[in-house]
Design a protein around this motif. Sequence first.
Motif, mmCIF file in Angstrom:
data_model
loop_
_atom_site.group_PDB
_atom_site.id
_atom_site.type_symbol
_atom_site.label_atom_id
_atom_site.label_comp_id
_atom_site.label_asym_id
_atom_site.label_seq_id
_atom_site.Cartn_x
_atom_site.Cartn_y
_atom_site.Cartn_z
ATOM 1 N N ILE A 128 0.848 -1.201 0.000
ATOM 2 C CA ILE A 128 0.000 0.000 0.000
ATOM 3 C C ILE A 128 0.880 1.247 0.000
ATOM 4 O O ILE A 128 1.754 1.401 0.843
ATOM 5 N N ARG A 129 0.631 2.138 -0.939
ATOM 6 C CA ARG A 129 1.433 3.349 -1.048
ATOM 7 C C ARG A 129 0.610 4.621 -0.953
ATOM 8 O O ARG A 129 1.133 5.687 -0.689
ATOM 9 N N GLN A 130 -0.682 4.520 -1.202
ATOM 10 C CA GLN A 130 -1.549 5.691 -1.152
ATOM 11 C C GLN A 130 -2.927 5.293 -0.665
ATOM 12 O O GLN A 130 -3.258 4.102 -0.584
ATOM 13 N N ALA A 131 -3.719 6.290 -0.330
ATOM 14 C CA ALA A 131 -5.029 6.039 0.271
ATOM 15 C C ALA A 131 -5.919 5.158 -0.598
ATOM 16 O O ALA A 131 -6.587 4.251 -0.094
ATOM 17 N N GLN A 132 -5.923 5.372 -1.897
ATOM 18 C CA GLN A 132 -6.806 4.606 -2.771
ATOM 19 C C GLN A 132 -6.472 3.119 -2.799
ATOM 20 O O GLN A 132 -7.312 2.295 -3.170
ATOM 21 N N ASP A 133 -5.270 2.774 -2.391
ATOM 22 C CA ASP A 133 -4.892 1.356 -2.339
ATOM 23 C C ASP A 133 -5.578 0.611 -1.203
ATOM 24 O O ASP A 133 -5.493 -0.617 -1.114
ATOM 25 N N LEU A 155 -11.165 8.241 6.006
ATOM 26 C CA LEU A 155 -11.830 7.541 4.903
ATOM 27 C C LEU A 155 -12.813 8.448 4.180
ATOM 28 O O LEU A 155 -12.937 8.389 2.952
ATOM 29 N N GLN A 156 -13.480 9.313 4.934
ATOM 30 C CA GLN A 156 -14.411 10.247 4.317
ATOM 31 C C GLN A 156 -13.674 11.242 3.424
ATOM 32 O O GLN A 156 -14.114 11.517 2.288
ATOM 33 N N GLN A 157 -12.559 11.748 3.893
ATOM 34 C CA GLN A 157 -11.767 12.688 3.105
ATOM 35 C C GLN A 157 -11.249 12.061 1.823
ATOM 36 O O GLN A 157 -11.127 12.726 0.797
ATOM 37 N N GLN A 158 -10.950 10.763 1.884
ATOM 38 C CA GLN A 158 -10.401 10.058 0.728
ATOM 39 C C GLN A 158 -11.484 9.386 -0.117
ATOM 40 O O GLN A 158 -11.169 8.638 -1.049
ATOM 41 N N HIS A 159 -12.759 9.624 0.231
ATOM 42 C CA HIS A 159 -13.901 9.044 -0.483
ATOM 43 C C HIS A 159 -13.839 7.509 -0.484
ATOM 44 O O HIS A 159 -14.109 6.849 -1.480
ATOM 45 N N LEU A 160 -13.523 6.961 0.690
ATOM 46 C CA LEU A 160 -13.394 5.509 0.826
ATOM 47 C C LEU A 160 -14.321 4.941 1.905
ATOM 48 O O LEU A 160 -14.164 3.801 2.320
#
Length: 203
Positions: A128-133, A155-160
Amino acid sequence: MLKKFLRFLVIVGVTLTLTACTSAKKSTTPMKVIRIGILRVPNDMAATRQMKILKKACAQNGYKVKYITFDSGVDANKALLSNSVDLATMGDTNAVVAMAAAIPAKLVWINDVIGNNEALVVKKKLGIRQAQDLRGLKIATPFASTSHYSLMMYLQQQHLTDQVTLVDMQTPEIVAAWQRDDIDGAYTWQPSLDSLHASNYIS
């Protein structure tokens, strides 16, 4: 002297305060017991306990300290509600919960900002290298804790928010689940955080 004493000190009712430990007059009557709930966190409270600072101050004024250890502020609030402790330390989330739930308690001390005492970590082997991962991963955290709140905000900030499976676990359970490979990551605090070896820090 320690510069700070507690992260959050919550006191049941208004009859017992820290000043009772330091300014009460000496008495020949049997020592009164003050039950203090503390979290498993390496902070000023842990140092105070280890160095017996509070214990000595209270003993000089006729009070005996009994420490009761909790894994999270959730359990500390339950103890306050059931009158099992007189004082309790906890993170800001559970302090707000206590006041919102009208638990008969009073906030009397704000100790510090948590900072890097807690963090989101994932298994290093996942790359894992970034939030979307983080999509599709199973992440454990103690629900209704500061870690849980911070994780949800991240998670909310990253839309996850709906892309990650969250699991409610206490800190000892998180370490055990990590070792069994039952979870991909965790948002937790020290000292459990240091037990999650071979990890990447995400936030």
